[in-house]
Scaffold this active site. Structure first.
Site, PDB file in Angstrom:
ATOM      1  N   LYS A  39       0.137   4.257  -0.522  1.00  0.00           N
ATOM      2  CA  LYS A  39      -0.510   5.487  -0.028  1.00  0.00           C
ATOM      3  C   LYS A  39      -0.150   6.657  -0.947  1.00  0.00           C
ATOM      4  O   LYS A  39       0.037   6.463  -2.147  1.00  0.00           O
ATOM      5  CB  LYS A  39      -0.142   5.744   1.436  1.00  0.00           C
ATOM      6  CG  LYS A  39      -0.337   4.500   2.305  1.00  0.00           C
ATOM      7  CD  LYS A  39      -0.259   4.760   3.778  1.00  0.00           C
ATOM      8  CE  LYS A  39      -0.432   3.438   4.526  1.00  0.00           C
ATOM      9  NZ  LYS A  39      -0.539   3.598   5.967  1.00  0.00           N
ATOM     10  N   SER A  75       2.357  -2.101  10.428  1.00  0.00           N
ATOM     11  CA  SER A  75       3.784  -2.216  10.738  1.00  0.00           C
ATOM     12  C   SER A  75       4.385  -3.584  10.410  1.00  0.00           C
ATOM     13  O   SER A  75       5.267  -4.074  11.120  1.00  0.00           O
ATOM     14  CB  SER A  75       4.056  -1.838  12.205  1.00  0.00           C
ATOM     15  OG  SER A  75       3.664  -0.500  12.450  1.00  0.00           O
ATOM     16  N   GLU A  81      -7.391   5.110   7.054  1.00  0.00           N
ATOM     17  CA  GLU A  81      -7.138   6.530   6.758  1.00  0.00           C
ATOM     18  C   GLU A  81      -8.318   7.125   5.987  1.00  0.00           C
ATOM     19  O   GLU A  81      -8.679   8.280   6.177  1.00  0.00           O
ATOM     20  CB  GLU A  81      -5.823   6.664   5.974  1.00  0.00           C
ATOM     21  CG  GLU A  81      -4.618   6.402   6.883  1.00  0.00           C
ATOM     22  CD  GLU A  81      -3.410   5.787   6.192  1.00  0.00           C
ATOM     23  OE1 GLU A  81      -3.328   5.821   4.948  1.00  0.00           O
ATOM     24  OE2 GLU A  81      -2.548   5.252   6.915  1.00  0.00           O
ATOM     25  N   HIS A 141      -9.772   1.587   3.872  1.00  0.00           N
ATOM     26  CA  HIS A 141      -8.577   1.755   4.695  1.00  0.00           C
ATOM     27  C   HIS A 141      -8.901   2.719   5.841  1.00  0.00           C
ATOM     28  O   HIS A 141      -9.672   3.664   5.663  1.00  0.00           O
ATOM     29  CB  HIS A 141      -7.423   2.299   3.841  1.00  0.00           C
ATOM     30  CG  HIS A 141      -6.126   2.258   4.576  1.00  0.00           C
ATOM     31  ND1 HIS A 141      -5.778   3.220   5.499  1.00  0.00           N
ATOM     32  CD2 HIS A 141      -5.112   1.362   4.565  1.00  0.00           C
ATOM     33  CE1 HIS A 141      -4.598   2.899   6.011  1.00  0.00           C
ATOM     34  NE2 HIS A 141      -4.173   1.790   5.465  1.00  0.00           N
ATOM     35  N   GLY A 172       1.454   2.361  10.869  1.00  0.00           N
ATOM     36  CA  GLY A 172       2.424   3.452  10.814  1.00  0.00           C
ATOM     37  C   GLY A 172       3.004   3.821  12.170  1.00  0.00           C
ATOM     38  O   GLY A 172       3.641   4.860  12.324  1.00  0.00           O
ATOM     39  N   GLU A 226      -6.514  -4.643   9.890  1.00  0.00           N
ATOM     40  CA  GLU A 226      -5.482  -3.663  10.219  1.00  0.00           C
ATOM     41  C   GLU A 226      -5.859  -2.920  11.495  1.00  0.00           C
ATOM     42  O   GLU A 226      -6.594  -1.930  11.447  1.00  0.00           O
ATOM     43  CB  GLU A 226      -5.343  -2.648   9.074  1.00  0.00           C
ATOM     44  CG  GLU A 226      -4.945  -3.270   7.752  1.00  0.00           C
ATOM     45  CD  GLU A 226      -4.253  -2.245   6.859  1.00  0.00           C
ATOM     46  OE1 GLU A 226      -3.108  -2.511   6.462  1.00  0.00           O
ATOM     47  OE2 GLU A 226      -4.834  -1.181   6.581  1.00  0.00           O
ATOM     48  N   ASN A 232       0.872  -1.182   0.000  1.00  0.00           N
ATOM     49  CA  ASN A 232       0.000   0.000   0.000  1.00  0.00           C
ATOM     50  C   ASN A 232       0.907   1.229   0.000  1.00  0.00           C
ATOM     51  O   ASN A 232       1.429   1.617   1.040  1.00  0.00           O
ATOM     52  CB  ASN A 232      -0.901  -0.021   1.242  1.00  0.00           C
ATOM     53  CG  ASN A 232      -1.783   1.211   1.303  1.00  0.00           C
ATOM     54  OD1 ASN A 232      -1.870   1.983   0.350  1.00  0.00           O
ATOM     55  ND2 ASN A 232      -2.449   1.405   2.440  1.00  0.00           N
TER      56      ASN A 232
END
Ligand code: PGA
Length: 253
Positions: free
Chosen positions: A11, A215, A99, A97, A175, A169, A9
């Site tokens: 991003k 991570s 985010e 996702h 992150g 996730e 990913n």
């Protein structure tokens, strides 16, 4: 055996030139994949055509979009439809996702619609779910994730559910450098598979790939991927580093 997938990913990272180089380096390593293994690069929209042509001659390497809109077409300036993605032969699309859920207010209901748009266009969704830290601390992560699955996926008939790849996730691990332990990942993945089995039967549930994300790096991929219900990973930061991602690919079951 269900598919084992290493999904990158990217991003909102990389210029076009950096994207080309990164793909060249990873593909240039010539890592052969088993029949049940796949590598998927979720790249920014402007790079999809280039990335698709880079993987065209490779076996079991694919591209994914990172999002699409929930409407079919029309006056939605700046959005990208599933039909557009199909027209450039994109086989996968990441949806939901954390985010996107956080910064763009994507709800479970909206994601159900995005799932439908993708399936109508023969695109396999990589559906992301996972709990925030407060939920994990309160110990209610199982029911939180169950609601996400129920509200976005369980309207699908059995024939469609096997087109879905799920990525668990936990938001507190994305992150942050804080990975879920292999035991935590396995526990949640087994729970998710049991929910899927209740809804669709154990045979179908057994065929759905559930990736872990948060991570993942070269140093922990092997241990995570060796869990019986972890079928690979959705990898952010480490997928932008050639050597890291190569090792992650080689860690697939
Ligand atoms: P990370 O991101 O690997 O950088 O934690 C994972 C993701 O957001 O998909």
């Amino acid at each position: 055996m269900r598919k084992q997938i290493a999904a990158a990913n990217w991003k909102m990272n990389c210029t076009y030139q950096q994207a080309e180089n990164l793909l060249d380096e990873i593909l240039g390593a010539g890592i052969g994949l088993g029949a049940q293994q796949e590598v998927v690069f979720a790249v920014p929209f402007p790079y999809l055509i280039m990335a698709n042509s880079e993987v065209a001659d490779e076996t079991n390497y694919f591209v994914a979009a990172q999002n699409c809109y929930n409407k079919k077409s029309g006056a939605y300036t700046g959005e990208v439809s599933a039909e557009m993605l199909q027209s450039i032969k994109v086989p996968y699309c990441v949806l939901g996702h954390s985010e996107r859920r956080e910064y763009f207010q994507e709800s479970n209901q909206m994601l159900a619609e995005k799932i439908d748009r993708c399936l109508e266009n023969d695109i396999s969704p990589i559906f992301c779910c996972g709990e925030p830290l407060q939920v994990r601390e309160a110990g209610t992560q199982n029911s939180f994730v169950e609601t996400q699955l129920r509200e976005s996926l369980f309207h699908l008939p059995a024939a469609s559910i096997t087109r879905i790849v799920i990525a668990y996730e936990p938001i507190w691990a994305i992150g942050t450098g804080k990975t879920a332990s292999a035991a935590q990942a396995q526990e949640m993945h087994a729970h998710m598979r049991s929910i899927l089995a209740k809804q669709y039967g154990p045979m179908l549930a057994n065929n759905i790939s559930i990736l872990y994300g948060g991570s993942v790096k070269a140093a922990n991929a092997k241990e995570l991927f060796s869990c019986p219900d972890v079928d690979g990973g959705l990898v952010g930061g480490a997928s932008l580093q050639t050597e890291e991602f190569k090792t992650i690919i080689k860690s697939l079951k």
